[in-house]
Design a protein around this motif. Structure first.
Motif, short mmCIF file in Angstrom:
data_model
loop_
_atom_site.label_atom_id
_atom_site.label_comp_id
_atom_site.label_asym_id
_atom_site.label_seq_id
_atom_site.Cartn_x
_atom_site.Cartn_y
_atom_site.Cartn_z
N GLY A 193 0.78 -1.23 0.00
CA GLY A 193 0.00 0.00 0.00
C GLY A 193 0.81 1.27 0.00
O GLY A 193 0.26 2.36 -0.23
N LEU A 194 2.12 1.18 0.24
CA LEU A 194 2.94 2.38 0.33
C LEU A 194 2.99 3.16 -0.98
O LEU A 194 2.72 4.36 -1.02
N GLY A 195 3.34 2.47 -2.06
CA GLY A 195 3.46 3.14 -3.35
C GLY A 195 2.17 3.77 -3.83
O GLY A 195 2.13 4.97 -4.17
N PRO A 196 1.05 3.01 -3.87
CA PRO A 196 -0.21 3.59 -4.35
C PRO A 196 -0.70 4.78 -3.52
O PRO A 196 -1.22 5.74 -4.07
N THR A 197 -0.53 4.72 -2.19
CA THR A 197 -1.01 5.84 -1.38
C THR A 197 -0.15 7.09 -1.57
O THR A 197 -0.66 8.21 -1.59
N LEU A 198 1.17 6.88 -1.72
CA LEU A 198 2.03 8.03 -2.02
C LEU A 198 1.68 8.64 -3.37
O LEU A 198 1.62 9.86 -3.52
N LEU A 199 1.46 7.79 -4.37
CA LEU A 199 1.07 8.30 -5.68
C LEU A 199 -0.31 8.95 -5.62
O LEU A 199 -0.61 9.85 -6.41
N GLY A 200 -1.15 8.49 -4.68
CA GLY A 200 -2.43 9.15 -4.48
C GLY A 200 -2.25 10.58 -4.02
O GLY A 200 -2.98 11.48 -4.45
N SER A 201 -1.28 10.81 -3.14
CA SER A 201 -0.99 12.19 -2.72
C SER A 201 -0.43 13.01 -3.88
O SER A 201 -0.75 14.20 -4.03
N VAL A 202 0.41 12.39 -4.72
CA VAL A 202 0.94 13.09 -5.90
C VAL A 202 -0.20 13.42 -6.85
O VAL A 202 -0.23 14.50 -7.46
N PHE A 203 -1.16 12.49 -6.98
CA PHE A 203 -2.34 12.74 -7.81
C PHE A 203 -3.07 14.00 -7.36
O PHE A 203 -3.47 14.84 -8.18
N GLY A 204 -3.24 14.15 -6.04
CA GLY A 204 -3.87 15.36 -5.53
C GLY A 204 -2.99 16.58 -5.70
O GLY A 204 -3.47 17.69 -5.98
N ALA A 205 -1.65 16.41 -5.56
CA ALA A 205 -0.74 17.53 -5.67
C ALA A 205 -0.72 18.10 -7.08
O ALA A 205 -0.50 19.32 -7.26
N ILE A 206 -0.93 17.27 -8.08
CA ILE A 206 -0.95 17.77 -9.46
C ILE A 206 -2.09 18.77 -9.64
O ILE A 206 -1.96 19.74 -10.41
N HIS A 207 -3.19 18.57 -8.93
CA HIS A 207 -4.30 19.53 -9.02
C HIS A 207 -3.89 20.91 -8.49
O HIS A 207 -4.51 21.91 -8.86
N CYS A 208 -2.86 20.94 -7.65
CA CYS A 208 -2.39 22.23 -7.12
C CYS A 208 -1.71 23.07 -8.18
O CYS A 208 -1.37 24.23 -7.92
N VAL A 209 -1.45 22.51 -9.35
CA VAL A 209 -0.90 23.29 -10.46
C VAL A 209 -1.80 24.47 -10.77
O VAL A 209 -1.34 25.56 -11.14
N ALA A 210 -3.11 24.28 -10.60
CA ALA A 210 -4.08 25.35 -10.87
C ALA A 210 -4.38 26.17 -9.62
O ALA A 210 -5.40 26.86 -9.56
N TRP A 211 -3.49 26.11 -8.61
CA TRP A 211 -3.73 26.82 -7.35
C TRP A 211 -3.93 28.32 -7.55
O TRP A 211 -4.79 28.94 -6.93
N SER A 212 -3.13 28.92 -8.44
CA SER A 212 -3.19 30.37 -8.66
C SER A 212 -3.81 30.74 -10.00
O SER A 212 -3.63 31.86 -10.48
N SER A 213 -4.53 29.81 -10.59
CA SER A 213 -5.17 30.10 -11.87
C SER A 213 -6.32 31.09 -11.69
O SER A 213 -6.79 31.35 -10.57
#
Length: 458
Positions: free
Chosen positions: A338-358
């Motif tokens: 479960g370590l890898g998928p959950t970490l990538l799950g956080s990265v999945f959410g972090a990519i949405h932060c690209v539009a943080w200042s849009s």
């Protein structure tokens, strides 16, 4: 590293309204602005994103065998209309919604099956990971022969008769009675060496081949390259493109772990026992859910989050394996899985932060987007900590340190409280990704100038 580079380039394009973007717009001459090829439409943006999301959530998912017994004297309306529609809405569409709302859970399912398939393949001579996948996905089903059907027991290496038989006389296949799916522990290894097809024959049962998978990966990679190119030229991404980029990132890992798994297999391999022989499911006894309704609901949230739900499943009364069945992994490797998928799950959410200042059409959408991004980063990371605690517990023979145990209980409590917030955040980002299309900045419609990436002489 690719994700960090991508996030850096794209974030630079939305840091301020007075940054490089206006300068870039001023440098474009009138002829370039009037050129139709330098502009893209909302329709093209939507089509590119939806097609990529579809590939990542429908085509990339490799479901288990969902066995449907054939009915005798079935009317054509039921056979060609009702049965396919029922299968679509109760299984395929439900799996699609899971992949759309919780894509990292699909990744964790793929990782568990990958690990379990590898464990199984090592226990049978000549088996590959494809054989292990076929076993884990419910590819073997027990049938009862008709009472008057003659049969011969399959031989074992010890020369003792086996409970599994092969028909030795003619009978109608429709008279065979489906019993239940079988798991690896239900077989003697001798039987598996006799009945199991080759790797090529197993892959032939799937509805996808290596070429199809390569096409999907190329299309997904092309979308990622376009996003990187827009970032290098300081062109903004729409929120819908940011969401799609997150799906594309996870898609590479899902496809990688399921590369050897046959896709969309509908008919399992039949194994037979005589009508008078009883079937007792092998393996360890299943665990019982908490009897209290609220407690059972909370326990299911936790067990499904860490991938232990299969420990509560008894296959003998089931028609087919559960939707997310991956076999009962040993507790020693469950935390690591479960370590890898959950970490990538956080990265999945972090990519949405690209539009943080849009630029968002309204302040409410901006605030809701940011709250959703935070929830999609933090909640998977909480699950990561739980997996770390599980991994530590499986490696020490003594009692778990009090501090580590307290961290585990705290994270489990937070996960139970915040699971709904994650789903709400996923829904919010999907809705906002489409709602913001009504007021996009002018630069969002500009195409990438690919000539800047190609060496040439002016």
């Amino acid at each position: 590293m690719l994700i960090l580079i991508l996030a850096y380039y794209i974030t630079q394009s939305v840091q301020s309204e007075a940054g490089p973007l206006p300068a870039l717009l001023e440098q474009r001459d009138d002829a370039s602005q009037n050129d139709q090829n330098s502009q893209r439409s909302i329709q093209s943006i939507i089509w590119s994103c939806l097609s990529t999301i579809f590939l990542c959530t429908w085509v990339a998912v490799h479901p288990n065998v969902h066995f449907r017994p054939e009915k005798r004297d079935q009317r054509w309306v039921e056979k060609w209309l009702w049965a396919p529609l029922h299968e679509f809405f109760t299984y395929k569409l439900l799996l699609f919604v899971w992949a759309l709302l919780v894509p990292e859970y699909i990744l964790s399912w793929a990782v568990r099956q990958y690990i379990q398939a590898g464990v199984i393949s090592k226990k049978v001579p000549g088996w590959t990971r494809t054989h292990g996948f076929f076993m884990v996905m419910g590819g073997f089903h027990l049938f009862r022969l008709p009472a008057d059907a003659a049969s011969i027991p399959l031989p074992l290496e010890s020369s003792e008769p086996s409970e599994f038989v092969i028909p030795s006389a003619r009978h109608l296949r429709k008279d065979e009675v489906p019993e239940c799916p079988l798991k690896f522990e239900d077989f003697p290894v001798d039987i598996l060496e006799i009945i199991v097809p080759t790797e090529t024959e197993l892959k032939d049962r799937g509805k996808s081949d290596a070429l199809t998978k390569v096409i999907v990966l190329v299309q997904t990679l092309w979308f990622v390259i376009q996003c990187i190119a827009r970032g290098t030229q300081h062109l903004p991404l729409t929120e819908l493109e940011v969401v799609t980029l997150a799906y594309a990132m996870l898609n590479f890992f899902i496809y990688g772990f399921w590369w050897d798994k046959p896709r969309n297999v509908e008919c399992p391999i039949r194994l037979y026992k005589a009508s008078t022989t009883s079937h007792k499911e092998s393996g360890e006894a299943v665990e019982e859910w908490i009897s209290n309704c609220v407690g059972r609901w909370l326990e299911k949230i936790f067990q499904y989050s860490v991938g232990r739900q299969d420990n509560f499943v008894l296959l003998s009364p089931e028609r087919s394996v559960p939707m997310f069945w991956s076999g009962r992994l040993d507790n020693d490797i469950l935390g690591d899985a479960g370590l890898g998928p959950t970490l990538l799950g956080s990265v999945f959410g972090a990519i949405h932060c690209v539009a943080w200042s849009s630029e968002f059409p309204s302040h409410a959408e901006l605030v809701l987007w940011r709250i959703s991004c935070v929830s999609m980063v933090v909640i998977p990371f909480i699950t990561t900590i739980i997996c770390i605690v599980m991994a530590i517990g499986s490696r020490i023979e003594a009692d778990m340190p009090a501090g580590v145990e307290a961290i585990g209980f705290t994270c489990a409590f937070l996960l139970l409280l915040s699971a709904w917030l994650y789903i709400a955040g996923r829904l919010a980002t999907l809705v906002i990704a489409f709602s913001t299309l009504r007021a996009l900045p002018p630069a969002a419609f500009m195409n990438v100038d690919w000539t800047t990436f190609i060496p040439h002489i002016y």
